[in-house]
Structure formats: structure tokens, C-alpha cells
Design a protein around this motif. Structure first.
Motif, PDB file in Angstrom:
ATOM      1  N   GLU A   1      21.695  10.926  23.163  1.00  0.00           N
ATOM      2  CA  GLU A   1      22.499  12.066  23.617  1.00  0.00           C
ATOM      3  C   GLU A   1      21.690  13.358  23.586  1.00  0.00           C
ATOM      4  OE1 GLU A   1      26.747  14.326  22.628  1.00  0.00           O
ATOM      5  OE2 GLU A   1      26.230  12.419  21.643  1.00  0.00           O
ATOM      6  N   SER A   2      21.022  13.618  22.485  1.00  0.00           N
ATOM      7  CA  SER A   2      20.254  14.857  22.377  1.00  0.00           C
ATOM      8  C   SER A   2      19.017  14.814  23.271  1.00  0.00           C
ATOM      9  CB  SER A   2      19.844  15.109  20.922  1.00  0.00           C
ATOM     10  OG  SER A   2      19.036  14.055  20.426  1.00  0.00           O
ATOM     11  N   GLN A   3      18.369  13.656  23.349  1.00  0.00           N
ATOM     12  CA  GLN A   3      17.180  13.549  24.196  1.00  0.00           C
ATOM     13  C   GLN A   3      17.526  13.720  25.672  1.00  0.00           C
ATOM     14  OE1 GLN A   3      13.648  11.452  23.506  1.00  0.00           O
ATOM     15  NE2 GLN A   3      14.568  10.075  22.012  1.00  0.00           N
ATOM     16  N   GLN A   4      18.645  13.117  26.096  1.00  0.00           N
ATOM     17  CA  GLN A   4      18.998  13.251  27.507  1.00  0.00           C
ATOM     18  C   GLN A   4      19.398  14.679  27.841  1.00  0.00           C
ATOM     19  OE1 GLN A   4      21.251  10.049  29.174  1.00  0.00           O
ATOM     20  NE2 GLN A   4      21.798  11.187  31.018  1.00  0.00           N
ATOM     21  N   ALA A   5      20.081  15.347  26.911  1.00  0.00           N
ATOM     22  CA  ALA A   5      20.438  16.753  27.141  1.00  0.00           C
ATOM     23  C   ALA A   5      19.181  17.602  27.344  1.00  0.00           C
ATOM     24  CB  ALA A   5      21.258  17.282  25.969  1.00  0.00           C
ATOM     25  N   THR A   6      18.155  17.345  26.538  1.00  0.00           N
ATOM     26  CA  THR A   6      16.890  18.063  26.697  1.00  0.00           C
ATOM     27  C   THR A   6      16.224  17.698  28.011  1.00  0.00           C
ATOM     28  OG1 THR A   6      16.550  18.137  24.302  1.00  0.00           O
ATOM     29  CG2 THR A   6      14.611  18.454  25.692  1.00  0.00           C
ATOM     30  N   PHE A   7      16.231  16.412  28.333  1.00  0.00           N
ATOM     31  CA  PHE A   7      15.629  15.925  29.580  1.00  0.00           C
ATOM     32  C   PHE A   7      16.255  16.616  30.791  1.00  0.00           C
ATOM     33  CE2 PHE A   7      15.850  12.888  33.122  1.00  0.00           C
ATOM     34  CZ  PHE A   7      14.506  12.598  33.322  1.00  0.00           C
ATOM     35  N   GLU A   8      17.565  16.821  30.747  1.00  0.00           N
ATOM     36  CA  GLU A   8      18.276  17.386  31.898  1.00  0.00           C
ATOM     37  C   GLU A   8      18.012  18.877  32.090  1.00  0.00           C
ATOM     38  OE1 GLU A   8      22.347  16.262  31.337  1.00  0.00           O
ATOM     39  OE2 GLU A   8      21.919  14.122  31.641  1.00  0.00           O
ATOM     40  N   THR A   9      17.322  19.511  31.134  1.00  0.00           N
ATOM     41  CA  THR A   9      16.927  20.913  31.316  1.00  0.00           C
ATOM     42  C   THR A   9      15.621  21.019  32.106  1.00  0.00           C
ATOM     43  OG1 THR A   9      15.651  21.040  29.239  1.00  0.00           O
ATOM     44  CG2 THR A   9      18.015  21.534  29.128  1.00  0.00           C
ATOM     45  N   SER A  10      14.983  19.901  32.398  1.00  0.00           N
ATOM     46  CA  SER A  10      13.738  19.916  33.174  1.00  0.00           C
ATOM     47  C   SER A  10      13.991  20.556  34.534  1.00  0.00           C
ATOM     48  CB  SER A  10      13.210  18.499  33.376  1.00  0.00           C
ATOM     49  OG  SER A  10      13.023  17.829  32.148  1.00  0.00           O
ATOM     50  N   SER A  11      13.045  21.349  35.008  1.00  0.00           N
ATOM     51  CA  SER A  11      13.238  22.065  36.276  1.00  0.00           C
ATOM     52  C   SER A  11      13.444  21.107  37.444  1.00  0.00           C
ATOM     53  CB  SER A  11      12.044  22.990  36.541  1.00  0.00           C
ATOM     54  OG  SER A  11      10.827  22.255  36.585  1.00  0.00           O
ATOM     55  N   ASP A  12      12.740  19.962  37.447  1.00  0.00           N
ATOM     56  CA  ASP A  12      12.883  18.990  38.534  1.00  0.00           C
ATOM     57  C   ASP A  12      14.321  18.470  38.593  1.00  0.00           C
ATOM     58  OD1 ASP A  12      10.306  18.981  37.119  1.00  0.00           O
ATOM     59  OD2 ASP A  12       9.634  17.659  38.731  1.00  0.00           O
TER      60      ASP A  12
ATOM     61  N   GLN B   1      21.485  11.759  36.880  1.00  0.00           N
ATOM     62  CA  GLN B   1      20.898  12.192  35.615  1.00  0.00           C
ATOM     63  C   GLN B   1      20.673  11.007  34.674  1.00  0.00           C
ATOM     64  OE1 GLN B   1      24.042  15.082  34.821  1.00  0.00           O
ATOM     65  NE2 GLN B   1      22.603  16.779  35.045  1.00  0.00           N
ATOM     66  N   ASP B   2      21.657  10.107  34.607  1.00  0.00           N
ATOM     67  CA  ASP B   2      21.507   8.916  33.763  1.00  0.00           C
ATOM     68  C   ASP B   2      20.347   8.056  34.239  1.00  0.00           C
ATOM     69  OD1 ASP B   2      23.710   9.712  32.315  1.00  0.00           O
ATOM     70  OD2 ASP B   2      25.107   8.328  33.282  1.00  0.00           O
ATOM     71  N   GLU B   3      20.283   7.844  35.549  1.00  0.00           N
ATOM     72  CA  GLU B   3      19.244   6.973  36.091  1.00  0.00           C
ATOM     73  C   GLU B   3      17.867   7.610  35.940  1.00  0.00           C
ATOM     74  OE1 GLU B   3      17.641   3.560  37.811  1.00  0.00           O
ATOM     75  OE2 GLU B   3      19.692   3.938  37.127  1.00  0.00           O
ATOM     76  N   ALA B   4      17.780   8.916  36.159  1.00  0.00           N
ATOM     77  CA  ALA B   4      16.501   9.607  36.002  1.00  0.00           C
ATOM     78  C   ALA B   4      15.999   9.489  34.568  1.00  0.00           C
ATOM     79  CB  ALA B   4      16.635  11.075  36.409  1.00  0.00           C
ATOM     80  N   PHE B   5      16.912   9.599  33.603  1.00  0.00           N
ATOM     81  CA  PHE B   5      16.522   9.444  32.190  1.00  0.00           C
ATOM     82  C   PHE B   5      16.059   8.016  31.941  1.00  0.00           C
ATOM     83  CE2 PHE B   5      17.549   8.509  27.708  1.00  0.00           C
ATOM     84  CZ  PHE B   5      16.762   9.472  27.091  1.00  0.00           C
ATOM     85  N   GLN B   6      16.754   7.040  32.496  1.00  0.00           N
ATOM     86  CA  GLN B   6      16.354   5.650  32.322  1.00  0.00           C
ATOM     87  C   GLN B   6      14.970   5.396  32.917  1.00  0.00           C
ATOM     88  OE1 GLN B   6      19.380   2.922  33.744  1.00  0.00           O
ATOM     89  NE2 GLN B   6      21.001   4.023  32.681  1.00  0.00           N
ATOM     90  N   VAL B   7      14.705   5.978  34.079  1.00  0.00           N
ATOM     91  CA  VAL B   7      13.387   5.828  34.701  1.00  0.00           C
ATOM     92  C   VAL B   7      12.307   6.410  33.792  1.00  0.00           C
ATOM     93  CG1 VAL B   7      11.921   6.611  36.613  1.00  0.00           C
ATOM     94  CG2 VAL B   7      14.214   5.740  37.079  1.00  0.00           C
ATOM     95  N   ALA B   8      12.578   7.576  33.213  1.00  0.00           N
ATOM     96  CA  ALA B   8      11.610   8.207  32.309  1.00  0.00           C
ATOM     97  C   ALA B   8      11.364   7.342  31.080  1.00  0.00           C
ATOM     98  CB  ALA B   8      12.097   9.599  31.903  1.00  0.00           C
ATOM     99  N   VAL B   9      12.427   6.739  30.548  1.00  0.00           N
ATOM    100  CA  VAL B   9      12.267   5.798  29.438  1.00  0.00           C
ATOM    101  C   VAL B   9      11.421   4.610  29.877  1.00  0.00           C
ATOM    102  CG1 VAL B   9      13.484   4.130  27.972  1.00  0.00           C
ATOM    103  CG2 VAL B   9      14.378   6.454  28.225  1.00  0.00           C
ATOM    104  N   GLY B  10      11.717   4.091  31.060  1.00  0.00           N
ATOM    105  CA  GLY B  10      11.011   2.910  31.560  1.00  0.00           C
ATOM    106  C   GLY B  10       9.540   3.132  31.831  1.00  0.00           C
ATOM    107  N   GLU B  11       9.154   4.365  32.074  1.00  0.00           N
ATOM    108  CA  GLU B  11       7.730   4.645  32.276  1.00  0.00           C
ATOM    109  C   GLU B  11       6.935   4.391  30.998  1.00  0.00           C
ATOM    110  OE1 GLU B  11       7.776   8.620  33.755  1.00  0.00           O
ATOM    111  OE2 GLU B  11       8.199   8.001  35.824  1.00  0.00           O
ATOM    112  N   GLN B  12       7.610   4.463  29.839  1.00  0.00           N
ATOM    113  CA  GLN B  12       6.955   4.163  28.567  1.00  0.00           C
ATOM    114  C   GLN B  12       7.279   2.753  28.080  1.00  0.00           C
ATOM    115  OE1 GLN B  12       7.134   7.357  25.511  1.00  0.00           O
ATOM    116  NE2 GLN B  12       8.341   8.506  26.994  1.00  0.00           N
TER     117      GLN B  12
END
Length: 280
Positions: free
Chosen positions: A23-34, A134-145
Motif C-alpha cells: 500500500e505505501s509503496q504503490q502510493a509512492t510509485f503513483e507519485t512518479s511523473s510518468d 496504476q495497479d498494472e503499472a506497479f505490477q510491471v515495475a515489480v516484475g522488472e525485478q
């Protein structure tokens, strides 16, 4: 570039850490300019009537729209995506139905044009698409690692609703078979045999039902509508992946395994199985 999630590996401890901080990580992720730029574009352009040509001609809009359905890999297949949408969700001979892919069918359903040739989305549907993006973008970012953690997140997000909304066990398994990410999780969690995907689709559904009963009880679809059933399947998936790939530094007993694997007749695979069984 979006802010990268903080992960500690793809093992069960890594999954537990991601769940506790998501929850906290995704909230931070969603502040990204992209992410914020794409969200603003979706809200502005999808809130007014538009045509299929408008959507297909705007790559900056099409990319997050496709990603909201988990279809970001189709961004360079313009003619294919156009055909999916223009054929509609219900035509048995249309692309979406012929491909038996629930994501394609839902894409065609959401962007089906009216009699004037315009696509009109409600404000609640726009909100849903934005959240899905937003959910999928976060999942993609997780999947890159950690690709397996992305699969686990997708499974956790999708399987419960699919189980609850399916009219029957058979239709549920047919929908699962049509989703490559869900099938990848079940393939490992249920330890499906090599060549399983080459079986007739009815035989695949029968086998999945049988394996589900063995793993989850007499009503696997009902079990997969609950958090316990979902987490149990994810746990089996991650453990099987660990067995296939070998332990990482966070696997319980991994250090001992490294020291002992060369001095035991069990070998590393046998020792790892023992360590996992003792740790769970």
C-alpha cells in the motif's frame, strides 16, 4: 522513469514483505511523473465521447489504456487491437471470442462504440480504468525485478472475482485457460505435466478441476474466491518456483544448504525440500 519498488527477493519472505508494504509503496510509485502524466491524460481524454480512430491515433493514450487491461505488450499491434475492438465482445467469429482471452473480450466490451460510432465511458468506468492502469503499472515495475512476484500480484488481484463471477466450474476453468498469467501460476502451483497446453481444452478443464480438488478441497472454485485459497495457491506457486530455480539468500536454511549440499547423499534438491518442509 517511475520510482522502482523496494523488494527483497522472490521467495516467500519476499512475497510477505511485498504484501506488508504494498500500500505505501504503490502510493509512492503513483507519485512518479510518468504515472501522473498518464493518469491525467486518461481522465481528460476518456471523459468525453471519442471514436476508435481517436483512441488508435493517440499512442500516449493507447499505451496506458492497454496496460489497464494487462495488454501493454500489444501496443505495437495497432491493426490487431483495432480488430479486437471493432469486432466487439459478443460475435463468436470476432477476434476477441476466437482468441478466448478474457482481457481481449473485456477490452472490446468497454470500448464498444454506440450507434453514432462513438465510445462513451461513465465517470466510474474512467476511474476503474485509471485504477487498473496504476495497479498494472506497479505490477510491471515489480516484475522488472522479480517476475514471479508480478504473477503473484496479478493472481491475487484477478482470481477471486473470476471465481465468484463465473457461472460454473467449467466456465471458470475455461476463463483461466484463456489467461496466460493465471495459467502460469496454476501450472507451477498444481505441478501440471509437460505438454499440458497441447491437450484438448475440455481435457485441460477436467484436469484442472481434479488437481484443484486435490489441492484445495471438493470445491476449488469456491476456495479460490477466498483469501485463504488464493494465498495457499500463491504459496504453492512460489515454493514450486523455488524448487525449480533453487533457493535464494532469504530461503530458510539456505546458508546451511550451501555448506552441506556437497557433503550429503541427498544432494541440494533433496536438502532444499527438507528445509522448506521444516520451515513451513
Amino acid at each position: 522513469m517511475p520510482i522502482a519498488p523496494s523488494l527483497i527477493g522472490g521467495s516467500l519472505p519476499g512475497w510477505a514483505f511485498l504484501q506488508s508494504t504494498q500500500e505505501s509503496q504503490q502510493a509512492t510509485f503513483e507519485t512518479s511523473s510518468d504515472i501522473q502524466r498518464n493518469v491525467a491524460g486518461m481522465r481528460e481524454k476518456l471523459s468525453e465521447p471519442f471514436s476508435l480512430d481517436d483512441l488508435m491515433g493517440d499512442r500516449q493514450l493507447l499505451r496506458p489504456v492497454l496496460q489497464s487491461f494487462g495488454l501493454e505488450g500489444e501496443i505495437d499491434k495497432g491493426a490487431f487491437v483495432r480488430r479486437i475492438i471493432s469486432d466487439g465482445p459478443d460475435d463468436p467469429s470476432g477476434f476477441a471470442r476466437r482468441l478466448n482471452n478474457t482481457d481481449f473480450i473485456e477490452l472490446a466490451r468497454v470500448f464498444e462504440a454506440d450507434s453514432d460510432g462513438l465510445i462513451r465511458l461513465t465517470s466510474s468506468k474512467v476511474d476503474e480504468l485509471v485504477q487498473n492502469y496504476q495497479d498494472e503499472a506497479f505490477q510491471v515495475a515489480v516484475g522488472e525485478q522479480e517476475p514471479d512476484l508480478r504473477l503473484a500480484l496479478n493472481f491475487e488481484q484477478d482470481i477471486g472475482a473470476l471465481a465468484r463471477d463465473s457461472a460454473s466450474d467449467r466456465s471458470f476453468w475455461f476463463k483461466v485457460i484463456g489467461s496466460a498469467p493465471l495459467m502460469e501460476v496454476f501450472s507451477a502451483a498444481f505441478i501440471l505435466p509437460d505438454g499440458f497446453s497441447n491437450l484438448d481444452v475440455d481435457k485441460q478443464a477436467d484436469y484442472l478441476q481434479k488437481r484443484g480438488e486435490q489441492r484445495l478441497g471438493s470445491n476449488p472454485r469456491a476456495a479460490l474466491a477466498t483469501d485463504d485459497g488464493i494465498q495457499s495457491t500463491i504459496r504453492d506457486f512460489i515454493l514450486q518456483r523455488q524448487l525449480e530455480n533453487g533457493p535464494d539468500a532469504l530461503t530458510p536454511g539456505a546458508s546451511a544448504l550451501t555448506l552441506l549440499s556437497g557433503n550429503s547423499g541427498l544432494g541440494s534438491a533433496g536438502l532444499f525440500s527438507l528445509l522448506i518442509s521444516n520451515a513451513t
